[in-house]
Design a protein around this motif. Structure first.
Motif, PDB file in Angstrom:
ATOM      1  N   ARG A 105     -12.013 -15.405 -23.852  1.00  0.00           N
ATOM      2  CA  ARG A 105     -12.486 -14.332 -24.721  1.00  0.00           C
ATOM      3  C   ARG A 105     -13.580 -14.907 -25.617  1.00  0.00           C
ATOM      4  O   ARG A 105     -13.479 -14.874 -26.833  1.00  0.00           O
ATOM      5  CB  ARG A 105     -11.346 -13.795 -25.571  1.00  0.00           C
ATOM      6  CG  ARG A 105     -10.262 -13.144 -24.751  1.00  0.00           C
ATOM      7  CD  ARG A 105      -9.245 -12.565 -25.635  1.00  0.00           C
ATOM      8  NE  ARG A 105      -9.883 -11.567 -26.473  1.00  0.00           N
ATOM      9  CZ  ARG A 105      -9.241 -10.804 -27.342  1.00  0.00           C
ATOM     10  NH1 ARG A 105      -7.975 -10.916 -27.494  1.00  0.00           N
ATOM     11  NH2 ARG A 105      -9.887  -9.920 -28.065  1.00  0.00           N
ATOM     12  N   ARG A 107     -15.717 -12.240 -20.263  1.00  0.00           N
ATOM     13  CA  ARG A 107     -14.253 -12.195 -20.145  1.00  0.00           C
ATOM     14  C   ARG A 107     -13.938 -12.535 -18.704  1.00  0.00           C
ATOM     15  O   ARG A 107     -14.533 -11.978 -17.785  1.00  0.00           O
ATOM     16  CB  ARG A 107     -13.746 -10.806 -20.492  1.00  0.00           C
ATOM     17  CG  ARG A 107     -12.258 -10.602 -20.519  1.00  0.00           C
ATOM     18  CD  ARG A 107     -11.559 -11.139 -21.769  1.00  0.00           C
ATOM     19  NE  ARG A 107     -12.265 -10.911 -22.996  1.00  0.00           N
ATOM     20  CZ  ARG A 107     -12.098  -9.881 -23.839  1.00  0.00           C
ATOM     21  NH1 ARG A 107     -11.245  -8.948 -23.566  1.00  0.00           N
ATOM     22  NH2 ARG A 107     -12.790  -9.803 -24.950  1.00  0.00           N
ATOM     23  N   LEU A 111      -6.656  -3.143 -17.715  1.00  0.00           N
ATOM     24  CA  LEU A 111      -6.351  -3.425 -19.123  1.00  0.00           C
ATOM     25  C   LEU A 111      -7.240  -4.534 -19.689  1.00  0.00           C
ATOM     26  O   LEU A 111      -7.674  -4.465 -20.838  1.00  0.00           O
ATOM     27  CB  LEU A 111      -4.874  -3.783 -19.286  1.00  0.00           C
ATOM     28  CG  LEU A 111      -3.894  -2.636 -19.058  1.00  0.00           C
ATOM     29  CD1 LEU A 111      -2.455  -3.148 -19.044  1.00  0.00           C
ATOM     30  CD2 LEU A 111      -4.085  -1.540 -20.102  1.00  0.00           C
ATOM     31  N   ASP A 162     -13.638  -4.686 -27.521  1.00  0.00           N
ATOM     32  CA  ASP A 162     -14.322  -5.742 -28.265  1.00  0.00           C
ATOM     33  C   ASP A 162     -15.829  -5.528 -28.265  1.00  0.00           C
ATOM     34  O   ASP A 162     -16.497  -5.699 -29.286  1.00  0.00           O
ATOM     35  CB  ASP A 162     -13.989  -7.118 -27.678  1.00  0.00           C
ATOM     36  CG  ASP A 162     -12.546  -7.537 -27.932  1.00  0.00           C
ATOM     37  OD1 ASP A 162     -11.880  -6.926 -28.797  1.00  0.00           O
ATOM     38  OD2 ASP A 162     -12.079  -8.482 -27.266  1.00  0.00           O
ATOM     39  N   GLU A 173      -4.537 -17.533 -24.543  1.00  0.00           N
ATOM     40  CA  GLU A 173      -4.794 -16.143 -24.164  1.00  0.00           C
ATOM     41  C   GLU A 173      -4.126 -15.839 -22.842  1.00  0.00           C
ATOM     42  O   GLU A 173      -4.190 -16.630 -21.912  1.00  0.00           O
ATOM     43  CB  GLU A 173      -6.304 -15.894 -24.045  1.00  0.00           C
ATOM     44  CG  GLU A 173      -6.993 -15.783 -25.373  1.00  0.00           C
ATOM     45  CD  GLU A 173      -6.494 -14.618 -26.199  1.00  0.00           C
ATOM     46  OE1 GLU A 173      -6.211 -13.541 -25.647  1.00  0.00           O
ATOM     47  OE2 GLU A 173      -6.363 -14.795 -27.404  1.00  0.00           O
ATOM     48  N   GLU A 193     -10.551  -2.921 -20.285  1.00  0.00           N
ATOM     49  CA  GLU A 193     -10.501  -2.049 -21.463  1.00  0.00           C
ATOM     50  C   GLU A 193     -10.519  -2.862 -22.751  1.00  0.00           C
ATOM     51  O   GLU A 193     -11.211  -2.511 -23.700  1.00  0.00           O
ATOM     52  CB  GLU A 193      -9.256  -1.165 -21.408  1.00  0.00           C
ATOM     53  CG  GLU A 193      -9.246  -0.104 -22.488  1.00  0.00           C
ATOM     54  CD  GLU A 193      -8.202   0.946 -22.246  1.00  0.00           C
ATOM     55  OE1 GLU A 193      -8.529   2.127 -22.417  1.00  0.00           O
ATOM     56  OE2 GLU A 193      -7.064   0.589 -21.869  1.00  0.00           O
ATOM     57  N   GLU A 194      -9.810  -3.970 -22.771  1.00  0.00           N
ATOM     58  CA  GLU A 194      -9.822  -4.856 -23.936  1.00  0.00           C
ATOM     59  C   GLU A 194     -11.232  -5.406 -24.178  1.00  0.00           C
ATOM     60  O   GLU A 194     -11.707  -5.480 -25.312  1.00  0.00           O
ATOM     61  CB  GLU A 194      -8.832  -5.997 -23.703  1.00  0.00           C
ATOM     62  CG  GLU A 194      -8.639  -6.911 -24.880  1.00  0.00           C
ATOM     63  CD  GLU A 194      -7.620  -7.983 -24.551  1.00  0.00           C
ATOM     64  OE1 GLU A 194      -8.041  -9.142 -24.360  1.00  0.00           O
ATOM     65  OE2 GLU A 194      -6.421  -7.657 -24.480  1.00  0.00           O
TER      66      GLU A 194
END
Length: 144
Positions: free
Chosen positions: A9, A19, A35, A43, A4, A38-39
């Motif tokens: 994750r 995270r 970012l 999820d 990753e 936001e990811e």
């Protein structure tokens, strides 16, 4: 399988638990931290929608402010940790400065900043700073 790009994750069943992402402390890392957040929220929303739409934007704004402060006021790398809590999201920003953040006067006409720490305290349910010999952790809790 490639590792990753931004870190851990971890999935526990269908729940997003945490995270973690580390950054060298360059200006573009503010965007990269946003970012990552936001990811994480994408999820998280798959399994647990936010209780109000503005919670999504509030979390992204707080992460952006914390990352910008780490780049501006602390030399070197910083780390972002996001964790789902019972009723919200726990964000931890670790940076290399041992100086505790303090509010600055905000003068909207001068463009000199000063609103970030006020925003963080306004949007978060709880804010705390834990200092150490190698920097500090800023813990914030936001509703989800």
């Amino acid at each position: 399988m490639a590792p990753e790009r931004y870190g851990d994750r971890t999935l526990a069943g269908e729940e997003i638990t945490t995270r973690i992402a580390s950054f060298p402390g360059k200006l573009h890392d503010v965007t990269d931290a946003r970012l990552v957040a936001e990811e994480f929220l994408f999820d998280l929303a798959r399994v647990s929608a936010p209780s109000a739409p503005e919670h999504w934007d509030d979390i992204l704004l707080v992460v952006t402010e914390l990352a910008a402060n780490a780049v501006q006021y602390a030399p070197g790398p910083f780390q972002l940790r996001l964790r789902r809590t019972f009723d919200g999201v726990h964000v931890v920003m670790h940076d290399t400065s041992t100086t505790e953040p303090a509010p600055r006067p905000f003068h909207p006409g001068s463009g000199g900043g000063g609103i970030g720490w006020h925003l963080i305290h306004t949007l978060c349910d709880q804010v705390s700073v834990v200092g150490g010999a190698h920097g500090k952790d800023i813990h914030v809790f936001l509703p989800w």
